[in-house]
Design a protein around this motif. Structure first.
Motif, PDB file in Angstrom:
ATOM      1  N   LEU A   1      39.302 -12.690 -18.716  1.00  0.00           N
ATOM      2  CA  LEU A   1      39.321 -13.323 -17.393  1.00  0.00           C
ATOM      3  C   LEU A   1      39.322 -12.264 -16.291  1.00  0.00           C
ATOM      4  N   VAL A   2      40.148 -11.249 -16.468  1.00  0.00           N
ATOM      5  CA  VAL A   2      40.220 -10.166 -15.468  1.00  0.00           C
ATOM      6  C   VAL A   2      38.871  -9.445 -15.374  1.00  0.00           C
ATOM      7  N   LEU A   3      38.247  -9.206 -16.522  1.00  0.00           N
ATOM      8  CA  LEU A   3      36.952  -8.522 -16.529  1.00  0.00           C
ATOM      9  C   LEU A   3      35.884  -9.335 -15.805  1.00  0.00           C
ATOM     10  N   LEU A   4      36.018 -10.663 -15.835  1.00  0.00           N
ATOM     11  CA  LEU A   4      34.991 -11.534 -15.275  1.00  0.00           C
ATOM     12  C   LEU A   4      35.214 -11.869 -13.800  1.00  0.00           C
ATOM     13  N   LEU A   5      36.278 -11.380 -13.218  1.00  0.00           N
ATOM     14  CA  LEU A   5      36.592 -11.738 -11.832  1.00  0.00           C
ATOM     15  C   LEU A   5      35.508 -11.298 -10.854  1.00  0.00           C
ATOM     16  N   ARG A   6      34.829 -10.200 -11.135  1.00  0.00           N
ATOM     17  CA  ARG A   6      33.836  -9.661 -10.202  1.00  0.00           C
ATOM     18  C   ARG A   6      32.415 -10.146 -10.491  1.00  0.00           C
ATOM     19  N   ILE A   7      32.243 -10.947 -11.542  1.00  0.00           N
ATOM     20  CA  ILE A   7      30.911 -11.471 -11.842  1.00  0.00           C
ATOM     21  C   ILE A   7      30.516 -12.452 -10.739  1.00  0.00           C
ATOM     22  N   PRO A   8      29.353 -12.295 -10.125  1.00  0.00           N
ATOM     23  CA  PRO A   8      28.985 -13.144  -8.985  1.00  0.00           C
ATOM     24  C   PRO A   8      28.835 -14.603  -9.374  1.00  0.00           C
ATOM     25  N   ALA A   9      29.168 -15.476  -8.434  1.00  0.00           N
ATOM     26  CA  ALA A   9      29.053 -16.907  -8.665  1.00  0.00           C
ATOM     27  C   ALA A   9      27.615 -17.379  -8.541  1.00  0.00           C
ATOM     28  N   ASP A  10      26.804 -16.644  -7.808  1.00  0.00           N
ATOM     29  CA  ASP A  10      25.416 -17.027  -7.577  1.00  0.00           C
ATOM     30  C   ASP A  10      24.512 -15.872  -7.992  1.00  0.00           C
ATOM     31  N   PRO A  11      24.346 -15.664  -9.309  1.00  0.00           N
ATOM     32  CA  PRO A  11      23.599 -14.496  -9.770  1.00  0.00           C
ATOM     33  C   PRO A  11      22.128 -14.604  -9.421  1.00  0.00           C
ATOM     34  N   GLN A  12      21.588 -13.545  -8.884  1.00  0.00           N
ATOM     35  CA  GLN A  12      20.155 -13.469  -8.635  1.00  0.00           C
ATOM     36  C   GLN A  12      19.505 -12.701  -9.778  1.00  0.00           C
ATOM     37  N   PRO A  13      18.264 -13.029 -10.094  1.00  0.00           N
ATOM     38  CA  PRO A  13      17.589 -12.281 -11.161  1.00  0.00           C
ATOM     39  C   PRO A  13      17.610 -10.797 -10.889  1.00  0.00           C
ATOM     40  N   GLU A  14      18.014 -10.041 -11.892  1.00  0.00           N
ATOM     41  CA  GLU A  14      18.144  -8.591 -11.749  1.00  0.00           C
ATOM     42  C   GLU A  14      16.758  -7.961 -11.634  1.00  0.00           C
ATOM     43  N   PRO A  15      16.487  -7.192 -10.588  1.00  0.00           N
ATOM     44  CA  PRO A  15      15.178  -6.557 -10.488  1.00  0.00           C
ATOM     45  C   PRO A  15      15.017  -5.455 -11.512  1.00  0.00           C
ATOM     46  N   ALA A  16      13.797  -5.283 -11.964  1.00  0.00           N
ATOM     47  CA  ALA A  16      13.521  -4.199 -12.901  1.00  0.00           C
ATOM     48  C   ALA A  16      13.517  -2.879 -12.158  1.00  0.00           C
TER      49      ALA A  16
END
Length: 405
Positions: free
Chosen positions: A379-394
């Motif tokens: 849970l602590v590790l996932l706190l900074r994962i964005p709520a609205d992920p955008q596709p990661e650019p190459a």
């Protein structure tokens, strides 16, 4: 609750064939371990040898999984699936026909067998964003996670049935021979990879792929979850043995898995809010495991707690798959799911070892406490994962990870 995601999945051309072929391709792989363990025991006369064989199989999977996944990204999934699928089937047939006097070769053969496991799960999870979009993508990952729970029940059950009705040799032989057909069908269903030529995309190195502020916490969190799940499975066996009712171990596992099936089905039907925080689902996983700590006073109470805890699993796992896929460039998406599989294998081995020591030193209920602590760490590790992920650019050719992350 709505069924728009399911309806869109059903209407999308090729989705049902891709899903069904992937389920059938995974089934023989999951059905192999039970007859393989019994075959090792029958040939050697001891379950200790069966443990060595199972460990060799896991080591092979953990090492080769990311390599096959990376090759699938570079050369195309279809060829990798066909080569590994046929080779895996051949090694399984060799194991089934191994003379009893050569049983000491089993760890070597099972190491090769584990190393040749086709990357079915990795290629499927990498393929979803290419064939479905929007709310249907979230539903696809939820269905994937839910179906995986079903396979974990049906696969070993089929393997055990083959052992009890016929023999371990026949169980391994059937798994190997059927796998070649199912893998072939699944390989032909693979969607075409997205073209990279016009993006100026350079392949990521392993360090660039993993050492990322979002991808690394997601992979580590999944490893922690699997570590907790495996520990709980051993805790269930110990609880049943402690109460003198070994039969309830299977019932508890089925109840736990059924809860996950129901949770995954509900999550797939929920209206997909794009801005959903993954840590909230991790918090529910933690709460479910903590509930079990206070429910070990009777089989009935623990069964109810496991059902409630199971409701949280598939939704959280499906959301993690979705988030990892969204935060990884298409060109390396199969590989990143390969590394997630290796994290799961490592977590499973550690979880079983740790839970065994905890049971012997402190008691069964503390297995769920350790699982809750592991889930809390994730849970602590996932706190900074964005709520609205955008596709990661190459990465552009010559680009560095630090410039884009």
């Amino acid at each position: 609750m709505e069924l728009a995601g399911y309806r869109e999945l059903w209407r999308t051309h090729g989705v049902m064939a891709l899903l069904m072929s992937s389920l059938l391709a995974r089934l023989p792989i999951l059905a192999t371990m039970v007859p393989l363990a019994f075959l090792a025991k029958d040939l050697s006369g001891t379950f200790r040898w069966a443990g060595v064989v199972a460990g060799a199989y896991s080591v092979g999977m953990a090492i080769a999984g990311p390599l096959w996944s990376r090759t699938a990204d570079r050369r195309g999934a279809r060829g990798v699936l066909l080569v590994t699928g046929i080779a895996w089937s051949v090694v399984c047939v060799g194991l089934a026909l191994l003379p009893a006097g050569l049983y000491r070769l089993m760890p070597v053969l099972t190491l090769a067998c584990g190393a040749l496991v086709p990357p079915v799960m990795q290629t499927l999870r990498a393929a979803w964003p290419r064939v479905v979009h929007g709310p249907a993508l979230r539903t696809a990952y939820a269905v994937d996670a839910t179906a995986q729970e079903l396979l974990f029940i049906v696969g070993p059950m089929l393997g055990a049935t083959a052992v009890s009705v016929a023999s371990p040799r026949l169980g391994v032989l059937l798994a190997g021979s059927s796998s070649a057909v199912f893998i072939w069908w699944y390989a032909l269903r693979q969607p075409a990879p997205l073209s990279r030529d016009h993006h100026g995309e350079a392949p990521l190195t392993t360090r660039q792929l993993l050492w990322h502020r979002y991808r690394l916490p997601l992979i580590l969190s999944f490893g922690l979850w699997v570590m907790a799940f495996n520990g709980i499975s051993l805790g269930i066996v110990a609880f049943a043995d402690e109460h003198g009712q070994r039969l309830i171990a299977g019932i508890f596992e089925a109840v736990w898995a059924f809860g996950s099936l129901v949770g995954g089905a509900i999550a797939g039907a929920l209206p997909g809010r794009r801005t959903s925080f993954l840590w909230r689902r991790a918090a529910l996983v933690t709460a479910g495991m903590l509930l079990c700590v206070f429910a070990t006073w009777s089989p009935v109470s623990l069964g109810v707690a496991l059902m409630v805890s199971g409701l949280t699993l598939a939704p959280a796992i499906g959301a993690l798959y979705e988030r990892l896929g969204a935060l990884t460039p298409d060109a390396v998406r199969t590989e990143v799911f390969g590394w997630m599989g290796s994290a799961a294998m490592g977590g499973a081995a550690i979880g079983s070892a740790v839970s065994g020591a905890v049971i012997e030193s402190f008691g069964v209920r503390y297995v769920w406490l350790v699982a809750a602590v592991l889930a809390a760490v994730s849970l602590v590790l996932l706190l900074r994962i964005p709520a609205d992920p955008q596709p990661e650019p190459a990465l552009p050719a010559g680009g560095l990870l630090g410039e884009t992350a």
